[in-house]
Design a protein around this motif. Structure first.
Motif, short mmCIF file in Angstrom:
data_model
loop_
_atom_site.label_atom_id
_atom_site.label_comp_id
_atom_site.label_asym_id
_atom_site.label_seq_id
_atom_site.Cartn_x
_atom_site.Cartn_y
_atom_site.Cartn_z
N ASP A 84 0.83 -1.20 0.00
CA ASP A 84 0.00 0.00 0.00
C ASP A 84 0.87 1.25 0.00
O ASP A 84 1.86 1.34 0.73
N SER A 85 0.54 2.20 -0.87
CA SER A 85 1.23 3.48 -0.92
C SER A 85 0.25 4.52 -1.47
O SER A 85 -0.77 4.16 -2.03
N PRO A 86 0.55 5.81 -1.33
CA PRO A 86 -0.35 6.83 -1.87
C PRO A 86 -0.55 6.69 -3.39
O PRO A 86 -1.63 6.99 -3.89
N ASP A 87 0.47 6.24 -4.11
CA ASP A 87 0.36 6.08 -5.55
C ASP A 87 -0.23 4.73 -5.96
O ASP A 87 -0.62 4.55 -7.10
N ASP A 88 -0.26 3.79 -5.05
CA ASP A 88 -0.80 2.45 -5.33
C ASP A 88 -1.65 2.00 -4.13
O ASP A 88 -1.25 1.12 -3.37
N PRO A 89 -2.82 2.65 -3.94
CA PRO A 89 -3.66 2.32 -2.79
C PRO A 89 -4.04 0.84 -2.79
O PRO A 89 -4.53 0.31 -3.78
N GLY A 90 -3.79 0.22 -1.69
CA GLY A 90 -4.09 -1.20 -1.57
C GLY A 90 -3.06 -2.10 -2.23
O GLY A 90 -3.16 -3.31 -2.15
N GLY A 91 -2.08 -1.51 -2.89
CA GLY A 91 -1.04 -2.29 -3.56
C GLY A 91 -1.55 -3.10 -4.74
O GLY A 91 -0.94 -4.10 -5.13
N MET A 92 -2.65 -2.65 -5.34
CA MET A 92 -3.27 -3.41 -6.44
C MET A 92 -2.34 -3.58 -7.63
O MET A 92 -2.23 -4.67 -8.18
N ILE A 93 -1.68 -2.49 -8.02
CA ILE A 93 -0.81 -2.55 -9.20
C ILE A 93 0.35 -3.50 -8.92
O ILE A 93 0.68 -4.35 -9.75
N ARG A 94 0.94 -3.39 -7.75
CA ARG A 94 2.08 -4.25 -7.40
C ARG A 94 1.68 -5.72 -7.38
O ARG A 94 2.42 -6.59 -7.84
N GLU A 95 0.50 -6.01 -6.85
CA GLU A 95 0.02 -7.40 -6.80
C GLU A 95 -0.12 -7.97 -8.21
O GLU A 95 0.27 -9.11 -8.47
N VAL A 96 -0.65 -7.19 -9.13
CA VAL A 96 -0.80 -7.65 -10.51
C VAL A 96 0.56 -7.87 -11.16
O VAL A 96 0.77 -8.87 -11.86
N LEU A 97 1.50 -6.97 -10.90
CA LEU A 97 2.85 -7.13 -11.46
C LEU A 97 3.50 -8.41 -10.95
O LEU A 97 4.22 -9.08 -11.69
N GLU A 98 3.26 -8.74 -9.69
CA GLU A 98 3.82 -9.98 -9.14
C GLU A 98 3.15 -11.21 -9.76
O GLU A 98 3.79 -12.24 -9.92
N MET A 99 1.88 -11.09 -10.12
CA MET A 99 1.17 -12.20 -10.77
C MET A 99 1.67 -12.41 -12.19
O MET A 99 1.68 -13.53 -12.69
N GLY A 100 2.05 -11.31 -12.85
CA GLY A 100 2.54 -11.39 -14.22
C GLY A 100 1.49 -11.91 -15.18
O GLY A 100 0.33 -11.49 -15.13
N GLU A 101 1.89 -12.82 -16.04
CA GLU A 101 0.99 -13.31 -17.08
C GLU A 101 -0.16 -14.14 -16.53
O GLU A 101 -1.13 -14.40 -17.24
N SER A 102 -0.09 -14.54 -15.26
CA SER A 102 -1.20 -15.30 -14.69
C SER A 102 -2.36 -14.40 -14.24
O SER A 102 -3.41 -14.90 -13.85
N PHE A 103 -2.18 -13.07 -14.28
CA PHE A 103 -3.27 -12.15 -13.97
C PHE A 103 -4.35 -12.30 -15.03
O PHE A 103 -4.10 -12.06 -16.21
#
Length: 110
Positions: free
Chosen positions: A10-29
């Motif tokens: 979680d950060s002000p630019d990525d509330p809830g860490g959604m973007i980071r979570e998707v990046l960690e999932m990669g092609e499986s998103f």
């Protein structure tokens, strides 16, 4: 009352860490990337500049250096890059209000 997210990303630019979570999932998103992008913009909150937040995420997550993954994750990164280039003044302008007075009706007879 501000909303608190439990994600460690979680950060002000990525509330809830959604973007980071998707990046960690990669092609499986599974996507759709458009839904996640809308949720991200809405979670940024009023007064936050999506273009600035997108630029910072691209830099922080080093998205300009890596080749794009396939699928919905790659589409999300493309959309972040498009958002980073979108001028802030155009984001703030209401879509129903024209940028200039006149328009096609006024200039029709010329």
């Amino acid at each position: 009352m501000p909303i608190r997210y439990i994600s460690k990303h979680d950060s002000p630019d990525d509330p809830g860490g959604m973007i980071r979570e998707v990046l960690e999932m990669g092609e499986s998103f599974p996507g759709p990337a458009e839904d996640l992008m809308l949720a991200w913009v809405l979670r940024l909150g009023e007064g936050r500049d999506p273009a600035g937040a997108a630029r910072r995420l691209i830099s922080d997550y080093r998205l300009e250096e890596e080749p794009l993954p396939g699928g919905a994750c790659g589409r999300l990164i493309e959309m972040l890059k498009e958002t980073a280039l979108y001028p802030g003044d155009r984001m703030a302008r209401h879509l129903c209000k024209p940028a200039r007075r006149g328009g096609w009706r006024r200039n029709r007879g010329k």
